[in-house]
Design an enzyme around this catalytic site. Structure first.
Site, PDB file in Angstrom:
ATOM      1  N   GLN A  57      46.927  29.069  62.904  1.00 31.24           N
ATOM      2  CA  GLN A  57      46.064  29.160  61.733  1.00 31.24           C
ATOM      3  C   GLN A  57      44.752  28.437  62.014  1.00 31.24           C
ATOM      4  OE1 GLN A  57      46.413  27.005  57.812  1.00 31.24           O
ATOM      5  NE2 GLN A  57      46.803  29.083  57.050  1.00 31.24           N
TER       6      GLN A  57
ATOM      7  N   CYS B 137      43.621  26.438  51.570  1.00 29.63           N
ATOM      8  CA  CYS B 137      43.743  24.978  51.535  1.00 29.63           C
ATOM      9  C   CYS B 137      42.736  24.383  50.554  1.00 29.63           C
ATOM     10  CB  CYS B 137      43.503  24.404  52.922  1.00 29.63           C
ATOM     11  SG  CYS B 137      43.669  22.603  52.974  1.00 29.63           S
TER      12      CYS B 137
ATOM     13  N   LYS C 253      45.661  33.938  54.886  1.00 30.50           N
ATOM     14  CA  LYS C 253      46.533  33.258  53.917  1.00 30.50           C
ATOM     15  C   LYS C 253      45.641  32.732  52.803  1.00 30.50           C
ATOM     16  CE  LYS C 253      50.380  30.005  53.510  1.00 30.50           C
ATOM     17  NZ  LYS C 253      49.893  28.972  52.590  1.00 30.50           N
TER      18      LYS C 253
END
Length: 333
Positions: free
Chosen positions: A67, A97, A136
Protein backbone atom coordinates in the site's frame (compact mmCIF):
# COMPACT_ATOMS: atom_id res chain seq x y z
CA UNK A 1 -2.64 -22.48 -7.60
CA UNK A 2 -4.97 -19.67 -6.56
CA UNK A 3 -5.30 -16.51 -8.62
CA UNK A 4 -4.63 -13.12 -7.08
CA UNK A 5 -8.34 -12.40 -6.77
CA UNK A 6 -8.97 -15.74 -5.09
CA UNK A 7 -6.38 -14.82 -2.46
CA UNK A 8 -8.21 -11.51 -2.06
CA UNK A 9 -11.24 -13.38 -0.75
CA UNK A 10 -9.72 -12.82 2.71
CA UNK A 11 -7.09 -10.18 3.43
CA UNK A 12 -5.33 -8.75 6.45
CA UNK A 13 -5.59 -4.98 6.34
CA UNK A 14 -2.71 -2.54 5.98
CA UNK A 15 -2.12 -1.05 9.44
CA UNK A 16 0.45 1.67 10.09
CA UNK A 17 3.17 0.57 12.56
CA UNK A 18 1.67 -2.93 12.70
CA UNK A 19 1.78 -4.85 9.42
CA UNK A 20 5.50 -4.62 8.80
CA UNK A 21 7.54 -7.49 7.35
CA UNK A 22 7.92 -9.23 10.74
CA UNK A 23 4.19 -9.15 11.37
CA UNK A 24 3.51 -10.52 7.91
CA UNK A 25 6.01 -13.36 8.29
CA UNK A 26 4.30 -14.33 11.55
CA UNK A 27 0.81 -14.15 10.05
CA UNK A 28 1.93 -16.25 7.10
CA UNK A 29 2.75 -19.11 9.46
CA UNK A 30 -0.94 -19.15 10.43
CA UNK A 31 -2.60 -18.71 7.02
CA UNK A 32 -1.06 -19.81 3.75
CA UNK A 33 -3.72 -18.26 1.52
CA UNK A 34 -4.82 -14.87 2.85
CA UNK A 35 -3.53 -11.79 1.04
CA UNK A 36 -1.26 -9.80 3.37
CA UNK A 37 -0.84 -6.03 3.07
CA UNK A 38 2.12 -3.87 4.02
CA UNK A 39 1.60 -0.87 6.20
CA UNK A 40 1.17 2.28 4.14
CA UNK A 41 4.48 3.51 2.71
CA UNK A 42 4.59 7.08 1.43
CA UNK A 43 5.72 7.53 -2.17
CA UNK A 44 8.28 10.17 -1.18
CA UNK A 45 9.88 7.72 1.25
CA UNK A 46 10.22 5.13 -1.50
CA UNK A 47 11.75 7.70 -3.86
CA UNK A 48 14.20 9.22 -1.39
CA UNK A 49 14.63 6.68 1.42
CA UNK A 50 16.11 3.23 1.90
CA UNK A 51 14.05 1.23 -0.59
CA UNK A 52 15.33 -2.15 0.62
CA UNK A 53 14.41 -1.40 4.22
CA UNK A 54 10.99 -0.09 3.20
CA UNK A 55 10.07 -2.57 0.49
CA UNK A 56 12.07 -5.73 1.07
CA UNK A 57 10.30 -8.79 2.44
CA UNK A 58 10.79 -12.51 2.98
CA UNK A 59 9.71 -14.74 0.10
CA UNK A 60 7.58 -16.71 2.58
CA UNK A 61 5.21 -13.73 2.86
CA UNK A 62 3.68 -14.23 -0.61
CA UNK A 63 1.02 -13.34 -1.58
CA UNK A 64 1.64 -9.80 -0.37
CA UNK A 65 0.37 -6.41 -1.52
CA UNK A 66 2.01 -3.02 -1.11
CA UNK A 67 0.00 0.00 0.00
CA UNK A 68 1.33 3.39 -1.09
CA UNK A 69 0.33 6.85 0.13
CA UNK A 70 0.57 9.96 -2.00
CA UNK A 71 -1.28 12.40 -4.23
CA UNK A 72 1.22 13.24 -6.97
CA UNK A 73 0.64 11.04 -10.05
CA UNK A 74 4.25 11.28 -11.23
CA UNK A 75 5.72 10.38 -7.83
CA UNK A 76 3.27 7.53 -7.39
CA UNK A 77 4.16 6.15 -10.82
CA UNK A 78 7.88 6.31 -10.06
CA UNK A 79 7.37 4.70 -6.65
CA UNK A 80 5.29 1.96 -8.28
CA UNK A 81 8.07 1.21 -10.77
CA UNK A 82 10.61 0.91 -7.95
CA UNK A 83 8.28 -1.33 -5.95
CA UNK A 84 7.57 -3.56 -8.95
CA UNK A 85 11.06 -5.08 -8.79
CA UNK A 86 10.34 -6.43 -5.30
CA UNK A 87 7.67 -8.82 -6.50
CA UNK A 88 4.45 -7.60 -4.87
CA UNK A 89 1.24 -9.17 -6.17
CA UNK A 90 -0.71 -5.89 -5.96
CA UNK A 91 -0.11 -2.16 -5.50
CA UNK A 92 -2.81 -0.32 -3.51
CA UNK A 93 -3.39 3.44 -3.16
CA UNK A 94 -4.46 4.68 0.27
CA UNK A 95 -7.50 6.97 0.08
CA UNK A 96 -8.76 6.15 3.55
CA UNK A 97 -6.23 6.99 6.26
CA UNK A 98 -7.45 9.90 8.46
CA UNK A 99 -4.23 10.59 10.40
CA UNK A 100 -2.96 14.15 10.84
CA UNK A 101 0.34 13.17 9.26
CA UNK A 102 -1.45 12.00 6.11
CA UNK A 103 -3.74 15.02 5.96
CA UNK A 104 -0.77 17.38 6.15
CA UNK A 105 0.55 15.69 3.01
CA UNK A 106 -2.83 16.07 1.28
CA UNK A 107 -3.42 12.39 0.75
CA UNK A 108 -5.21 9.54 2.47
CA UNK A 109 -8.90 10.08 3.30
CA UNK A 110 -8.90 13.74 2.30
CA UNK A 111 -8.52 12.58 -1.32
CA UNK A 112 -12.17 11.46 -1.15
CA UNK A 113 -12.89 15.12 -1.93
CA UNK A 114 -10.82 14.96 -5.13
CA UNK A 115 -11.94 11.93 -7.16
CA UNK A 116 -10.52 13.29 -10.40
CA UNK A 117 -7.05 13.54 -8.81
CA UNK A 118 -7.44 10.01 -7.45
CA UNK A 119 -8.23 8.88 -10.98
CA UNK A 120 -5.07 10.54 -12.29
CA UNK A 121 -3.00 8.89 -9.55
CA UNK A 122 -4.43 5.46 -10.22
CA UNK A 123 -4.04 5.78 -13.98
CA UNK A 124 -0.37 6.70 -13.54
CA UNK A 125 0.17 3.77 -11.19
CA UNK A 126 -1.61 1.34 -13.49
CA UNK A 127 0.50 2.49 -16.42
CA UNK A 128 3.65 1.83 -14.36
CA UNK A 129 2.57 -1.54 -12.97
CA UNK A 130 2.40 -5.04 -14.44
CA UNK A 131 0.38 -6.26 -11.42
CA UNK A 132 -3.12 -5.18 -10.35
CA UNK A 133 -3.52 -1.66 -8.95
CA UNK A 134 -6.28 -1.18 -6.40
CA UNK A 135 -7.60 1.58 -4.15
CA UNK A 136 -8.69 1.51 -0.52
CA UNK A 137 -11.10 4.26 0.47
CA UNK A 138 -13.79 5.33 2.93
CA UNK A 139 -17.49 5.98 2.30
CA UNK A 140 -16.73 9.69 2.33
CA UNK A 141 -15.36 12.37 4.64
CA UNK A 142 -16.98 14.88 6.97
CA UNK A 143 -20.33 16.09 5.58
CA UNK A 144 -20.06 14.34 2.20
CA UNK A 145 -23.07 12.29 1.11
CA UNK A 146 -21.79 8.65 1.10
CA UNK A 147 -23.99 7.78 -1.88
CA UNK A 148 -22.41 10.43 -4.06
CA UNK A 149 -18.89 10.43 -2.61
CA UNK A 150 -18.29 6.70 -2.93
CA UNK A 151 -19.75 6.52 -6.44
CA UNK A 152 -17.67 9.46 -7.61
CA UNK A 153 -14.50 7.89 -6.24
CA UNK A 154 -15.35 4.45 -7.61
CA UNK A 155 -16.22 5.79 -11.07
CA UNK A 156 -12.93 7.69 -11.25
CA UNK A 157 -11.05 4.56 -10.18
CA UNK A 158 -12.76 2.34 -12.73
CA UNK A 159 -12.15 4.87 -15.50
CA UNK A 160 -8.47 4.89 -14.54
CA UNK A 161 -8.25 1.13 -15.04
CA UNK A 162 -8.18 0.13 -11.40
CA UNK A 163 -8.45 -3.61 -10.78
CA UNK A 164 -10.27 -3.51 -7.46
CA UNK A 165 -11.80 -1.28 -4.79
CA UNK A 166 -11.52 -1.93 -1.06
CA UNK A 167 -13.95 0.09 1.05
CA UNK A 168 -13.64 0.77 4.77
CA UNK A 169 -17.37 0.94 5.46
CA UNK A 170 -17.26 4.13 7.54
CA UNK A 171 -16.95 7.80 6.77
CA UNK A 172 -13.85 9.56 8.07
CA UNK A 173 -14.40 12.66 10.15
CA UNK A 174 -11.28 14.71 9.52
CA UNK A 175 -12.57 17.52 11.72
CA UNK A 176 -13.50 16.64 15.27
CA UNK A 177 -12.28 13.04 15.59
CA UNK A 178 -8.80 11.65 16.19
CA UNK A 179 -7.42 8.89 13.94
CA UNK A 180 -8.13 6.38 16.71
CA UNK A 181 -11.72 7.59 17.07
CA UNK A 182 -12.14 7.38 13.29
CA UNK A 183 -11.56 3.64 13.52
CA UNK A 184 -14.70 3.02 15.56
CA UNK A 185 -16.93 6.06 16.15
CA UNK A 186 -18.30 6.77 12.64
CA UNK A 187 -21.07 4.18 12.15
CA UNK A 188 -20.53 1.21 9.90
CA UNK A 189 -22.66 0.97 6.76
CA UNK A 190 -22.06 -2.37 5.08
CA UNK A 191 -25.21 -1.93 2.98
CA UNK A 192 -23.58 1.01 1.22
CA UNK A 193 -20.69 -1.24 0.15
CA UNK A 194 -23.17 -3.90 -0.96
CA UNK A 195 -24.86 -1.33 -3.19
CA UNK A 196 -21.53 -0.38 -4.72
CA UNK A 197 -20.92 -4.02 -5.62
CA UNK A 198 -24.39 -4.31 -7.15
CA UNK A 199 -23.66 -1.21 -9.20
CA UNK A 200 -20.25 -2.52 -10.35
CA UNK A 201 -20.78 -6.25 -10.92
CA UNK A 202 -17.67 -6.59 -13.08
CA UNK A 203 -15.29 -4.89 -10.63
CA UNK A 204 -13.72 -6.47 -7.54
CA UNK A 205 -15.24 -4.81 -4.46
CA UNK A 206 -13.97 -5.75 -1.00
CA UNK A 207 -15.25 -4.76 2.43
CA UNK A 208 -13.23 -3.66 5.45
CA UNK A 209 -14.15 -2.21 8.83
CA UNK A 210 -15.44 -3.57 12.12
CA UNK A 211 -15.19 -7.27 11.30
CA UNK A 212 -14.46 -8.88 14.67
CA UNK A 213 -14.87 -12.59 13.91
CA UNK A 214 -14.37 -14.91 10.97
CA UNK A 215 -18.11 -15.61 11.09
CA UNK A 216 -18.90 -11.92 10.60
CA UNK A 217 -16.45 -11.80 7.71
CA UNK A 218 -17.89 -14.93 6.11
CA UNK A 219 -21.40 -13.48 6.29
CA UNK A 220 -20.35 -10.61 4.01
CA UNK A 221 -19.11 -12.77 1.13
CA UNK A 222 -22.51 -13.23 -0.53
CA UNK A 223 -22.56 -9.44 -0.97
CA UNK A 224 -18.95 -8.55 -1.87
CA UNK A 225 -15.95 -10.19 -3.51
CA UNK A 226 -13.59 -10.12 -0.55
CA UNK A 227 -13.33 -9.27 3.13
CA UNK A 228 -10.49 -7.59 4.99
CA UNK A 229 -9.85 -7.96 8.73
CA UNK A 230 -7.60 -5.57 10.62
CA UNK A 231 -7.24 -5.13 14.37
CA UNK A 232 -9.11 -8.32 15.26
CA UNK A 233 -6.64 -10.37 13.21
CA UNK A 234 -3.67 -8.59 14.76
CA UNK A 235 -4.80 -8.73 18.36
CA UNK A 236 -5.95 -12.37 18.30
CA UNK A 237 -3.80 -13.92 15.57
CA UNK A 238 -4.58 -17.52 16.55
CA UNK A 239 -7.91 -17.21 14.70
CA UNK A 240 -6.00 -16.96 11.42
CA UNK A 241 -5.35 -20.71 11.50
CA UNK A 242 -9.01 -21.23 10.50
CA UNK A 243 -8.92 -18.87 7.51
CA UNK A 244 -7.66 -21.35 4.93
CA UNK A 245 -10.40 -23.87 5.73
CA UNK A 246 -13.27 -21.37 6.01
CA UNK A 247 -12.42 -19.10 3.09
CA UNK A 248 -10.33 -21.24 0.74
CA UNK A 249 -11.77 -24.71 1.11
CA UNK A 250 -8.66 -26.34 2.55
CA UNK A 251 -8.59 -29.03 5.23
CA UNK A 252 -9.06 -27.76 8.77
CA UNK A 253 -5.93 -27.67 10.90
CA UNK A 254 -4.81 -26.57 14.33
CA UNK A 255 -1.77 -24.60 15.39
CA UNK A 256 1.35 -26.62 16.11
CA UNK A 257 2.60 -24.14 18.69
CA UNK A 258 5.97 -25.85 19.17
CA UNK A 259 6.71 -25.71 15.44
CA UNK A 260 5.47 -22.12 15.23
CA UNK A 261 7.72 -20.97 18.06
CA UNK A 262 10.70 -22.79 16.52
CA UNK A 263 10.06 -21.08 13.16
CA UNK A 264 9.69 -17.64 14.70
CA UNK A 265 12.76 -18.11 16.92
CA UNK A 266 14.84 -19.05 13.87
CA UNK A 267 13.44 -16.05 11.97
CA UNK A 268 14.22 -13.74 14.92
CA UNK A 269 17.73 -15.15 15.07
CA UNK A 270 18.31 -14.26 11.42
CA UNK A 271 16.93 -10.78 11.99
CA UNK A 272 19.18 -10.20 14.99
CA UNK A 273 22.20 -11.46 13.03
CA UNK A 274 21.47 -8.76 10.45
CA UNK A 275 21.49 -6.03 13.10
CA UNK A 276 17.85 -6.11 14.19
CA UNK A 277 16.32 -6.45 17.64
CA UNK A 278 14.21 -9.24 19.08
CA UNK A 279 11.41 -6.90 20.08
CA UNK A 280 10.85 -5.90 16.47
CA UNK A 281 9.65 -9.45 15.86
CA UNK A 282 8.05 -10.41 19.16
CA UNK A 283 5.89 -7.29 19.52
CA UNK A 284 3.60 -8.74 16.84
CA UNK A 285 3.27 -12.03 18.72
CA UNK A 286 2.02 -10.64 22.05
CA UNK A 287 -1.60 -11.63 21.34
CA UNK A 288 -0.87 -15.21 20.26
CA UNK A 289 -2.26 -16.87 23.39
CA UNK A 290 -5.02 -14.36 24.19
CA UNK A 291 -7.80 -16.08 26.14
CA UNK A 292 -5.68 -19.14 26.89
CA UNK A 293 -4.01 -20.23 30.14
CA UNK A 294 -0.55 -18.71 30.32
CA UNK A 295 -1.34 -15.74 28.11
CA UNK A 296 -0.49 -13.21 30.81
CA UNK A 297 2.86 -14.84 31.52
CA UNK A 298 3.62 -14.98 27.77
CA UNK A 299 2.94 -11.27 27.41
CA UNK A 300 4.96 -10.43 30.51
CA UNK A 301 8.06 -12.38 29.50
CA UNK A 302 8.09 -11.00 25.96
CA UNK A 303 7.23 -7.42 26.90
CA UNK A 304 9.86 -7.20 29.63
CA UNK A 305 12.56 -9.38 28.13
CA UNK A 306 12.57 -8.45 24.45
CA UNK A 307 13.61 -4.86 25.20
CA UNK A 308 16.91 -5.95 26.77
CA UNK A 309 19.92 -5.22 24.54
CA UNK A 310 21.10 -8.83 24.77
CA UNK A 311 17.68 -10.40 24.15
CA UNK A 312 17.87 -13.36 21.80
CA UNK A 313 15.49 -15.85 20.20
CA UNK A 314 15.77 -18.18 23.19
CA UNK A 315 13.42 -15.79 24.99
CA UNK A 316 10.59 -16.97 22.74
CA UNK A 317 11.18 -20.55 23.82
CA UNK A 318 11.35 -19.54 27.48
CA UNK A 319 8.05 -17.69 27.18
CA UNK A 320 6.44 -20.66 25.45
CA UNK A 321 7.71 -23.03 28.14
CA UNK A 322 5.96 -20.86 30.73
CA UNK A 323 2.73 -21.04 28.73
CA UNK A 324 2.95 -24.83 28.52
CA UNK A 325 3.37 -25.15 32.27
CA UNK A 326 0.27 -23.05 32.96
CA UNK A 327 -1.79 -24.60 30.18
CA UNK A 328 -0.87 -28.27 30.48
CA UNK A 329 1.03 -28.75 33.69
CA UNK A 330 4.70 -29.04 34.47
CA UNK A 331 5.00 -32.42 32.72
CA UNK A 332 4.32 -30.79 29.36
CA UNK A 333 7.18 -28.32 29.63
Amino acid sequence: MLSHWEHSRFSIAPMIDWTDRHCRFFHRQLTRRALLYTEMIVADAILHGDAERLLGFDAAEHPVALQIGGSDPDKLARATRIAASYGYEEINLNVGCPSDRVQSGTFGACLMREPSLVGECLAAMAEASAVPVTVKCRLGVDDQDPEEALDWLADAAVAAGVAGIWVHARKAWLEGLSPKQNRNIPPLDYDRVHRLKQRLPGVFVGLNGGLKTLGEAEAELPHVDGVMMGRAAYQTPDRLVDVDARFFGEAARSIDFSALIDTMAAYAGRHIAQGGRLGQVTRHMIGLFNGMPGARRWRQILSEGASRPDAGPQLLKEAFAAVRIEAFGRAAA
